[in-house]
Design a protein around this motif. Sequence first.
Motif, short mmCIF file in Angstrom:
data_model
loop_
_atom_site.label_atom_id
_atom_site.label_comp_id
_atom_site.label_asym_id
_atom_site.label_seq_id
_atom_site.Cartn_x
_atom_site.Cartn_y
_atom_site.Cartn_z
N ASP A 156 -86.41 20.33 -42.31
CA ASP A 156 -86.11 19.54 -41.13
C ASP A 156 -85.86 20.43 -39.91
OD1 ASP A 156 -86.35 17.26 -42.67
OD2 ASP A 156 -84.51 16.34 -41.92
N CYS A 157 -85.20 21.55 -40.13
CA CYS A 157 -84.94 22.47 -39.02
C CYS A 157 -86.25 23.08 -38.51
CB CYS A 157 -83.96 23.56 -39.44
SG CYS A 157 -82.26 22.96 -39.59
N ARG A 158 -87.16 23.38 -39.42
CA ARG A 158 -88.48 23.88 -39.00
C ARG A 158 -89.21 22.80 -38.19
NH1 ARG A 158 -93.12 27.39 -39.91
NH2 ARG A 158 -94.48 26.60 -38.28
N ALA A 159 -89.10 21.55 -38.63
CA ALA A 159 -89.75 20.45 -37.92
C ALA A 159 -89.18 20.30 -36.51
CB ALA A 159 -89.58 19.15 -38.70
N LEU A 160 -87.89 20.51 -36.35
CA LEU A 160 -87.26 20.43 -35.02
C LEU A 160 -87.79 21.50 -34.09
CD1 LEU A 160 -83.57 19.76 -36.10
CD2 LEU A 160 -85.05 18.17 -34.86
N VAL A 161 -87.92 22.70 -34.61
CA VAL A 161 -88.45 23.81 -33.80
C VAL A 161 -89.92 23.55 -33.44
CG1 VAL A 161 -89.07 26.25 -33.91
CG2 VAL A 161 -86.79 25.52 -34.61
N ASP A 162 -90.69 23.06 -34.41
CA ASP A 162 -92.09 22.71 -34.14
C ASP A 162 -92.18 21.67 -33.02
OD1 ASP A 162 -93.13 24.39 -36.07
OD2 ASP A 162 -93.27 22.84 -37.62
N LEU A 163 -91.27 20.69 -33.07
CA LEU A 163 -91.32 19.56 -32.14
C LEU A 163 -90.81 19.94 -30.75
CD1 LEU A 163 -91.74 16.43 -31.80
CD2 LEU A 163 -89.32 16.19 -32.44
N SER A 164 -89.70 20.66 -30.69
CA SER A 164 -88.99 20.80 -29.42
C SER A 164 -88.78 22.24 -28.94
CB SER A 164 -87.61 20.12 -29.52
OG SER A 164 -87.78 18.73 -29.71
N GLY A 165 -89.02 23.22 -29.80
CA GLY A 165 -88.81 24.60 -29.37
C GLY A 165 -87.38 25.07 -29.60
N TYR A 166 -86.97 26.10 -28.86
CA TYR A 166 -85.70 26.78 -29.13
C TYR A 166 -84.58 26.30 -28.21
CZ TYR A 166 -88.73 29.70 -31.94
OH TYR A 166 -89.64 30.14 -32.87
N TYR A 167 -84.15 25.07 -28.45
CA TYR A 167 -83.02 24.52 -27.71
C TYR A 167 -81.71 24.88 -28.41
CZ TYR A 167 -85.40 21.85 -24.10
OH TYR A 167 -86.13 21.49 -22.98
N GLY A 182 -84.77 18.30 -28.07
CA GLY A 182 -83.94 19.45 -27.81
C GLY A 182 -82.90 19.13 -26.76
N CYS A 183 -81.64 19.56 -26.98
CA CYS A 183 -80.54 19.27 -26.06
C CYS A 183 -79.82 20.56 -25.69
CB CYS A 183 -79.53 18.32 -26.71
SG CYS A 183 -80.21 16.74 -27.25
N GLY A 184 -79.01 20.47 -24.62
CA GLY A 184 -78.24 21.64 -24.19
C GLY A 184 -79.12 22.68 -23.54
N GLY A 185 -78.77 23.95 -23.76
CA GLY A 185 -79.51 25.04 -23.15
C GLY A 185 -80.90 25.22 -23.76
N LYS A 186 -81.83 25.66 -22.93
CA LYS A 186 -83.21 25.90 -23.36
C LYS A 186 -83.39 27.41 -23.61
CE LYS A 186 -87.97 24.74 -22.05
NZ LYS A 186 -88.88 24.35 -20.93
N ASP A 187 -84.43 27.77 -24.38
CA ASP A 187 -84.72 29.18 -24.68
C ASP A 187 -83.46 29.85 -25.20
OD1 ASP A 187 -87.36 28.83 -23.78
OD2 ASP A 187 -86.76 29.24 -21.72
#
Length: 431
Positions: free
Chosen positions: A392-403, A413-418
């Motif tokens: 699930d965590c891999r799916a989140l990164v695939d979907l939204s990147g490094y939030y 993705g919420c909060g700070g980006k990159d």
Amino acid sequence: MTTNANQVHALETAALIKKAQETLVANDLGGYTVPTHGLYPFQWNWDSAITALGWKHFDEPRAWQEIEVLFDGQWDNGMVPHILFHQDSTTYFPGPDIWGSDKRVKSTSISQPPVVATVMKDMLETADNKVLAVEKVKSLFSSLVDYHLWWYKERDPLKTGLVVSYHPWESGMDNSPAWDEALHDVPCVDWEYERRDLGHVNSAQRPHKSEYDRFLFLVDFFKKHKFDSEIIFNECPYKVNDVGIISILHRGSKDILALGETLGIEDARLNVIAQRIALTESAINTLWCPDAEYFYCRNVLTDTLCKVRTSAGMLTVFANLADEKQTDILNSKAKQWNEASKFCMASTHPEESRYEPQRYWRGPIWLHINWMIALGFEAEGFQETADKLRNDCRALVDLSGYYEYFNPETGEGCGGKDFSWTAAIALHWLL
């Protein structure tokens, strides 16, 4: 997977690895990594430790430097502060002037969950450059022991086996619903201030002003009493046994003993750490609620359990503090918890009335917490639960990147980006 699907997956993974490395490099301020620019412009304690795991995968010397710079800010009493203000910034509040510490490296006057020992053990065991890793662990070892002894001496002087936390920020889980009652009893600060976080992130994803009013009262309280540990222990209006800190400290202390044994380090203070490990193991069941069959935090001042299910309780498995029966129960609860939202594991159980899927620690998913929980279940033989968390965590990164964190209902993705520790955990655990 078919051959084509495998190729696509490999390309996607390569792109994510590249992006994660670029994220850490972009957030590097020359020896330490900011979590993200603007929102968090300084060095955070457990962020830095987790971020070192990411650096290790492509620059081992830089990974060790991250840890060394963190310990540069260690206080004489052994505490490693939760923020080190290496240079000035106008984008964050409260800064060093509000905290008022007079140390060589400007800092806050509280700590954060001491995950650094566990990170150092992992970095030593998986090092490509073993000579460098052994050298660095040996050079940092005494400071690491000092840090854990600070927790035990300053935060559990009565030797109950359960350290206390004086501030929600110290838990790392700033606005967790577990703190609601304890925080409500803290007075509000009586001066006006301007938050800077809301200039970077939507207010719906951040703590409320009523919480900040009390956060700042506590900061003033520490400064007013000149950081005197005895006065603060006796008079602080916020004292919590945080099961997250207790679990991470316990795991880290066992990892310190393992490091000492591996490297043949003889240090009489390790006997004290071993005694404190035994104390915690004998006391942990006072945080177990038989009715709910769950580990809760405790408001020390009222001697009441903070009865809201947060992911912190699952960290007892990571620490090997839950016994065999409790671990089996927690695994069953984790399965149900993980099915209660589209992605897992939400930091607050989705069935709790205080669950907010987008608001910081009241619901969102944090990858580094899920990594620790997964490690715990994997070690206990519950591979299916560990794999669910990882996938699930891999799916989140695939979907939204490094939030910074993620909405468990939508994957947004919420909060700070990159965000550094998200990129680092992706490098270390997911990719």
